[in-house]
Write a protein that holds these residues in place. Structure first.
Motif, PDB file in Angstrom:
ATOM      1  N   MET A   1      -7.701 -11.652   2.526  1.00 31.93           N
ATOM      2  CA  MET A   1      -6.570 -10.822   2.933  1.00 31.93           C
ATOM      3  C   MET A   1      -6.883  -9.355   2.676  1.00 31.93           C
ATOM      4  N   ASN A   2      -6.378  -8.492   3.565  1.00 34.63           N
ATOM      5  CA  ASN A   2      -6.394  -7.064   3.295  1.00 34.63           C
ATOM      6  C   ASN A   2      -5.086  -6.434   3.743  1.00 34.63           C
ATOM      7  N   PHE A   3      -4.862  -5.208   3.299  1.00 35.47           N
ATOM      8  CA  PHE A   3      -3.619  -4.488   3.553  1.00 35.47           C
ATOM      9  C   PHE A   3      -3.937  -3.120   4.134  1.00 35.47           C
ATOM     10  N   SER A   4      -3.107  -2.674   5.077  1.00 38.73           N
ATOM     11  CA  SER A   4      -3.158  -1.312   5.599  1.00 38.73           C
ATOM     12  C   SER A   4      -1.815  -0.666   5.288  1.00 38.73           C
ATOM     13  N   VAL A   5      -1.842   0.425   4.524  1.00 40.52           N
ATOM     14  CA  VAL A   5      -0.615   1.076   4.068  1.00 40.52           C
ATOM     15  C   VAL A   5      -0.653   2.543   4.477  1.00 40.52           C
TER      16      VAL A   5
ATOM     17  N   TYR B   1       1.310   6.114   3.844  1.00 44.05           N
ATOM     18  CA  TYR B   1       2.201   6.679   2.827  1.00 44.05           C
ATOM     19  C   TYR B   1       2.205   8.203   2.942  1.00 44.05           C
ATOM     20  N   ASP B   2       3.212   8.822   2.343  1.00 42.70           N
ATOM     21  CA  ASP B   2       3.395  10.272   2.425  1.00 42.70           C
ATOM     22  C   ASP B   2       2.481  10.978   1.429  1.00 42.70           C
ATOM     23  N   ILE B   3       1.875  12.094   1.893  1.00 45.61           N
ATOM     24  CA  ILE B   3       1.051  12.903   0.998  1.00 45.61           C
ATOM     25  C   ILE B   3       1.583  14.334   0.922  1.00 45.61           C
ATOM     26  N   GLY B   4       2.787  14.556   1.456  1.00 40.98           N
ATOM     27  CA  GLY B   4       3.417  15.867   1.381  1.00 40.98           C
ATOM     28  C   GLY B   4       3.143  16.705   2.599  1.00 40.98           C
ATOM     29  N   GLY B   5       3.988  17.732   2.778  1.00 44.25           N
ATOM     30  CA  GLY B   5       3.815  18.625   3.918  1.00 44.25           C
ATOM     31  C   GLY B   5       4.014  17.938   5.250  1.00 44.25           C
ATOM     32  N   ASP B   6       4.927  16.954   5.291  1.00 40.19           N
ATOM     33  CA  ASP B   6       5.176  16.174   6.515  1.00 40.19           C
ATOM     34  C   ASP B   6       3.912  15.505   7.032  1.00 40.19           C
ATOM     35  N   LYS B   7       3.025  15.115   6.120  1.00 36.15           N
ATOM     36  CA  LYS B   7       1.795  14.442   6.494  1.00 36.15           C
ATOM     37  C   LYS B   7       1.732  13.077   5.819  1.00 36.15           C
ATOM     38  N   THR B   8       1.006  12.183   6.472  1.00 35.09           N
ATOM     39  CA  THR B   8       0.808  10.847   5.923  1.00 35.09           C
ATOM     40  C   THR B   8      -0.667  10.515   5.898  1.00 35.09           C
ATOM     41  N   GLU B   9      -0.995   9.503   5.143  1.00 26.54           N
ATOM     42  CA  GLU B   9      -2.369   9.018   5.065  1.00 26.54           C
ATOM     43  C   GLU B   9      -2.342   7.496   5.110  1.00 26.54           C
ATOM     44  N   THR B  10      -3.370   6.913   5.692  1.00 27.91           N
ATOM     45  CA  THR B  10      -3.461   5.452   5.794  1.00 27.91           C
ATOM     46  C   THR B  10      -4.690   4.969   5.044  1.00 27.91           C
ATOM     47  N   VAL B  11      -4.479   3.976   4.190  1.00 24.26           N
ATOM     48  CA  VAL B  11      -5.591   3.365   3.461  1.00 24.26           C
ATOM     49  C   VAL B  11      -5.597   1.869   3.754  1.00 24.26           C
ATOM     50  N   VAL B  12      -6.768   1.286   3.658  1.00 23.96           N
ATOM     51  CA  VAL B  12      -6.920  -0.153   3.832  1.00 23.96           C
ATOM     52  C   VAL B  12      -7.701  -0.691   2.645  1.00 23.96           C
ATOM     53  N   PHE B  13      -7.206  -1.741   2.027  1.00 22.36           N
ATOM     54  CA  PHE B  13      -7.903  -2.340   0.893  1.00 22.36           C
ATOM     55  C   PHE B  13      -7.709  -3.847   0.939  1.00 22.36           C
ATOM     56  N   GLU B  14      -8.613  -4.563   0.304  1.00 20.43           N
ATOM     57  CA  GLU B  14      -8.577  -6.024   0.339  1.00 20.43           C
ATOM     58  C   GLU B  14      -8.017  -6.590  -0.958  1.00 20.43           C
TER      59      GLU B  14
ATOM     60  N   PRO C   1       3.034  -7.562  10.385  1.00 20.35           N
ATOM     61  CA  PRO C   1       3.651  -6.278  10.026  1.00 20.35           C
ATOM     62  C   PRO C   1       4.710  -6.499   8.961  1.00 20.35           C
ATOM     63  N   LEU C   2       4.750  -5.653   7.962  1.00 21.40           N
ATOM     64  CA  LEU C   2       5.731  -5.751   6.899  1.00 21.40           C
ATOM     65  C   LEU C   2       6.523  -4.468   6.809  1.00 21.40           C
ATOM     66  N   GLY C   3       7.690  -4.549   6.227  1.00 19.90           N
ATOM     67  CA  GLY C   3       8.446  -3.347   5.908  1.00 19.90           C
ATOM     68  C   GLY C   3       9.522  -3.039   6.905  1.00 19.90           C
ATOM     69  N   ALA C   4      10.420  -2.148   6.496  1.00 19.18           N
ATOM     70  CA  ALA C   4      11.591  -1.815   7.300  1.00 19.18           C
ATOM     71  C   ALA C   4      11.500  -0.433   7.921  1.00 19.18           C
TER      72      ALA C   4
ATOM     73  N   ASP D   1       6.341   4.320   4.792  1.00 22.37           N
ATOM     74  CA  ASP D   1       5.379   3.396   4.195  1.00 22.37           C
ATOM     75  C   ASP D   1       5.189   2.195   5.107  1.00 22.37           C
ATOM     76  N   ALA D   2       4.532   2.403   6.248  1.00 22.13           N
ATOM     77  CA  ALA D   2       4.253   1.314   7.180  1.00 22.13           C
ATOM     78  C   ALA D   2       3.133   0.453   6.608  1.00 22.13           C
ATOM     79  N   VAL D   3       3.329  -0.843   6.630  1.00 22.84           N
ATOM     80  CA  VAL D   3       2.382  -1.769   6.004  1.00 22.84           C
ATOM     81  C   VAL D   3       2.012  -2.858   6.996  1.00 22.84           C
ATOM     82  N   TRP D   4       0.714  -3.103   7.100  1.00 17.37           N
ATOM     83  CA  TRP D   4       0.194  -4.203   7.902  1.00 17.37           C
ATOM     84  C   TRP D   4      -0.659  -5.069   6.979  1.00 17.37           C
ATOM     85  N   GLN D   5      -0.508  -6.362   7.137  1.00 25.21           N
ATOM     86  CA  GLN D   5      -1.234  -7.309   6.289  1.00 25.21           C
ATOM     87  C   GLN D   5      -2.045  -8.242   7.174  1.00 25.21           C
ATOM     88  N   THR D   6      -3.283  -8.501   6.789  1.00 24.80           N
ATOM     89  CA  THR D   6      -4.171  -9.369   7.556  1.00 24.80           C
ATOM     90  C   THR D   6      -4.633 -10.530   6.691  1.00 24.80           C
ATOM     91  N   LEU D   7      -4.520 -11.736   7.221  1.00 24.27           N
ATOM     92  CA  LEU D   7      -4.993 -12.927   6.519  1.00 24.27           C
ATOM     93  C   LEU D   7      -5.954 -13.690   7.409  1.00 24.27           C
TER      94      LEU D   7
END
Length: 484
Positions: free
Chosen positions: A42-46, A48-61, A154-157, A168-174
């Protein structure tokens, strides 16, 4: 079954990643016997906010070493809880139905944004919880739920609201999943209930009847109108064998001999050698290895919901090339037929996920200072796996589209190359569901023809300069000698 089995295969992170290990856990009941078993990758793609109306996406297993504190086995409800550092948990709640089946009522993922090893530059220190309801249903009792295919959930509201941050958009892969809840007699069953994705992948296995469970606050999945295309078949050039040339040895007729008379040749019969007979020579022909035809252009549309107009548009043909050492690169065209488009639309980040039976691509676009570009690409599918989250491609002003009809190639990793054909994308500010005015790539512009002209002029000038230098040098060498 996974109701979201259409979303098959997903992402890997940053640089090229080979997912190679599984997480295996066993939970024992109060009697000390096995009551719940899980083996999965399984891995996750999240995002999240990093300030200044900007976001960043990370993926980890999911780490292979987790704890199961908080897991519970009961007669009608069981809970599998996987804990991993620092402060992250993944929980599945199972229920026992009266029709001799069981299901996963919910999957909940809690992640700690203060963990800077996973979420660098995060402005929040909160622990966020996201849930997807009934991701696995209709699993036969005393069987293991099995799913070798990669399935994206896809997870989250906070997944899609036009003109707003995705939060905080989240995608999960199995994938490679083997789970059994309500284990009887303390022994894992050898019988399995396959997921719909595995059953569809095997033409000899009929996909089981599955009731699609509703999903709460999930970005809609938009199916692209199928385009029929024939998958390219690579033919190895046959070896041509040249037929040997056969020559018949000449034959001489013996002379006629009469008793008491000199030996003479029979009149009118002159001894001649039979002509050499040569079989026709087969001209060697070489069948060229056919080149792969251009990919079919797919038209992909993302809408916030069924009743809304498009918030992301993408038209292109895609080809992937994967290099393995000194071997010839493997290539494949993405077939729009059966490819499913999904994703999210945000103010500063938008995602386009293309999923087929064999591969999944996730394109992440970012909006910075009213200009958008392709920021990240994650590819998963057999050997065609790789990712890069530091791209600056397909740049155009927000409110316009980016277009490049000519073929382009992009090195995503050292091994993975992406080719695009007839490309046009608009991930932000789509008006009335159609593309806005396009900003063309340099290859399509009227100035592209100036490049070979400029190169030719530069080379001509260099040749003239070398020639003049040569003539001047010869003239100086002659003036150094005088007759005596």
């Amino acid at each position: 079954m996974f109701p979201y089995a259409l979303l098959v295969l997903f992402v890997s992170l940053g640089t090229e990643i080979q997912w190679s290990h599984a997480t295996v856990v066993s939970v024992n009941g109060t009697d000390g016997k096995l009551c719940l078993y899980a083996e999965l990758m399984m891995n996750f793609s999240v995002t999240y906010d990093i300030g200044g109306d900007k976001t960043e996406t990370v993926v980890f297993e999911l780490p292979d070493k987790v704890t199961t504190d908080g897991s519970v086995c009961e007669n009608t409800i069981s809970t599998l809880k996987l804990n991993f550092p620092t402060g992250h948990t993944w929980t599945v709640t199972f229920s026992n139905n009266s029709d001799k089946t069981y299901q996963a009522d919910a999957i909940t993922f809690e992640y700690n944004l203060s963990d800077r090893s996973f979420f660098p530059n995060s402005i929040s220190n909160e622990t966020v919880s996201v849930t997807v309801n009934k991701p696995i249903i209709d699993v036969g009792m005393d069987t293991c739920y099995s799913c070798k295919s990669q399935v994206v959930l896809p997870l989250g509201a906070q997944l899609a609201s036009p003109g707003s941050l995705p939060g905080d958009a989240v995608w999960q892969t199995l994938w490679n999943v083997l789970i059994q809840a309500f284990v009887s007699d303390g022994s894992k069953s050898e019988n399995t209930t396959p997921c719909a994705a595995d059953a569809t992948a095997d033409p000899t296995t009929a996909a089981p009847a599955t009731t699609v469970a509703p999903i709460t606050t999930v970005a809609p999945i938009t199916t692209v109108a199928p385009t029929t295309t024939v998958a390219p078949i690579t033919t190895v050039a046959p070896t041509t064998t040249v037929a040997p040339i056969t020559t018949v040895a000449p034959t001489t007729v013996a002379p006629t001999t009469s008793a008491g008379n000199a030996t003479t040749e029979a009149p009118g019969n002159v001894t001649t050698a039979a002509p050499a007979t040569t079989t026709p020579t087969t001209v060697p022909t070489t069948t060229p290895t056919p080149t792969m035809p251009p990919p079919v252009t797919g038209n992909y549309v993302i809408r916030p919901d069924e009743n809304s107009t498009a918030c992301l548009l993408a038209n292109f043909g895609l080809r992937l090339s994967f290099k393995q050492g000194e071997q010839k690169p493997l290539e494949m065209n993405l077939d729009p037929n059966g490819t499913v488009a999904s994703g999210i639309c945000g103010q500063n980040t938008s995602d386009l996920v293309l999923t087929s039976d064999t591969i999944t691509l996730m394109f992440t676009f970012t909006n910075e200072t009213n200009k958008f570009h392709l920021h990240a690409l994650n590819v998963t599918g057999g050997v065609f796996s790789g990712a890069n989250s530091n791209l600056s491609l397909w740049q155009a002003a927000v409110g316009s589209s980016y277009m490049c009809n000519k073929r382009q190639s992009f090195n995503i990793t050292d091994s993975l190359t992406l080719y695009t054909f007839d490309l046009r994308v608009q991930p932000f500010a789509v008006s009335q569901g159609v593309f806005s005015t396009a900003e063309e790539c340099f290859l399509d512009s009227d100035l592209s023809f100036l490049v070979p002209i400029a190169v030719g002029v530069a080379l001509s000038f260099l040749i003239i300069l070398v020639l003049i230098s040569y003539l001047i040098g010869r003239r100086k060498s002659r003036t150094g000698y005088h007759s005596v």
